[in-house]
Design a protein around this motif. Structure first.
Motif, mmCIF file in Angstrom:
data_model
loop_
_atom_site.group_PDB
_atom_site.id
_atom_site.type_symbol
_atom_site.label_atom_id
_atom_site.label_comp_id
_atom_site.label_asym_id
_atom_site.label_seq_id
_atom_site.Cartn_x
_atom_site.Cartn_y
_atom_site.Cartn_z
ATOM 1 N N ARG A 1 0.834 -1.211 0.000
ATOM 2 C CA ARG A 1 0.000 0.000 0.000
ATOM 3 C C ARG A 1 0.871 1.264 0.000
ATOM 4 O O ARG A 1 0.611 2.228 -0.731
ATOM 5 N N HIS B 1 -4.077 -0.717 5.736
ATOM 6 C CA HIS B 1 -4.448 -0.009 4.511
ATOM 7 C C HIS B 1 -4.624 1.493 4.682
ATOM 8 O O HIS B 1 -4.564 2.217 3.703
ATOM 9 N N GLN C 1 0.034 5.248 -7.800
ATOM 10 C CA GLN C 1 -0.799 4.384 -8.638
ATOM 11 C C GLN C 1 -2.147 4.179 -7.963
ATOM 12 O O GLN C 1 -2.300 4.432 -6.776
ATOM 13 N N GLU C 2 -3.082 3.685 -8.746
ATOM 14 C CA GLU C 2 -4.432 3.442 -8.226
ATOM 15 C C GLU C 2 -4.466 2.059 -7.563
ATOM 16 O O GLU C 2 -3.870 1.102 -8.053
ATOM 17 N N TRP C 3 -5.195 1.964 -6.401
ATOM 18 C CA TRP C 3 -5.294 0.659 -5.718
ATOM 19 C C TRP C 3 -6.569 -0.032 -6.141
ATOM 20 O O TRP C 3 -7.664 0.517 -6.009
ATOM 21 N N ASN C 4 -6.475 -1.226 -6.682
ATOM 22 C CA ASN C 4 -7.731 -1.983 -6.834
ATOM 23 C C ASN C 4 -7.736 -3.282 -6.036
ATOM 24 O O ASN C 4 -8.699 -3.561 -5.340
ATOM 25 N N SER C 5 -6.646 -4.067 -6.066
ATOM 26 C CA SER C 5 -6.615 -5.225 -5.165
ATOM 27 C C SER C 5 -5.171 -5.606 -4.894
ATOM 28 O O SER C 5 -4.252 -5.177 -5.591
#
Lengths: 109, 113
Positions: free
Chosen positions: A29, B111, A37-41
């Motif tokens: 993360r 997270h 960058q974009e987090w998707n999984s």
């Protein structure tokens, strides 16, 4: 006894693996945030590690808890004799005619 | 003192159950259930599940625990439990609270921060 120790070791290993997966996820993360960058999984290896260690931990907890007992009452009563089962301390009687043999005994009027 | 509880089966015969053994089995399953809720909550937080997916994960892990307990008791589950369905539904909401606690905690640790 030996298998129980083995289960405990596996349980500790499972917890360690779960903690390692948590650190990996946090690192991933942070990396994504720094490179914008974009987090998707999560990556597949972290997901697999988490799920596998979860299954290992649950299985070993069930093994460590121990065996279940037989709930039908007749099964463990069959092992016992009548002398054990018919022992009722509340019904003990210590008065009997043997006390008349005592030299100091005076019969009631 | 080992007390005895009786129930009548469908065929009409009376079965006597030992209450201490029943309580011992139920508390063992309860221990497993609480641990399972905490640890699957941790896993859900690490995986970063959110919303409905997390609750589905809880249902899935309750079901997996049920299967594992039945596998452990083997083909003769009637020797250890009176009712199979109660094993699945007992303490469902209490486990859910524990699950949500650990889920949000680990999600925040891995997270958010």
């Amino acid at each position: 006894m030996g298998s129980k120790l083995f289960n405990k070791l596996l349980l500790i290993a499972g917890f360690a693996s779960l903690a390692h997966a948590a650190f990996s996820a946090a690192h991933h993360r942070t990396y994504l945030r720094l490179t914008e960058q974009e987090w998707n999984s999560l990556p597949l290896d972290i997901i697999l590690q988490t799920v596998i260690s979860l299954v290992i931990v649950i299985y070993n907890i069930i093994e460590i808890v121990g065996n279940f007992k037989e709930i039908r009452a007749t099964v463990d009563m069959q092992q016992k004799t009548w002398d054990t089962l018919g022992n009722f301390p509340s019904f003990y009687s210590f008065n009997h005619r043997g006390r008349a043999l005592n030299p100091g005994y005076t019969p009631p009027e | 003192m080992n007390r005895v509880k009786t129930t009548q089966s469908k065929t009409g015969e009376i079965i006597a159950y030992s209450e201490g053994a029943i309580r011992n089995n139920i508390s063992a399953v309860e221990y497993c259930r609480t641990s399972m809720a905490a640890i699957s909550g941790c896993a859900a937080g690490i995986l970063g599940l959110s919303g409905t997916l997390g609750f589905l994960f809880y249902f899935l892990s309750v079901f997996v625990l049920w299967i594992l307990v039945l596998v452990k008791s083997g083909t003769q589950w009637r020797k250890f439990f009176i009712n199979r369905r109660n094993l699945l539904t007992n303490q469902f909401m209490g486990g859910l609270c524990t699950y949500v606690l650990f889920w949000t905690f680990l999600y925040g640790m891995a997270h958010v921060y």
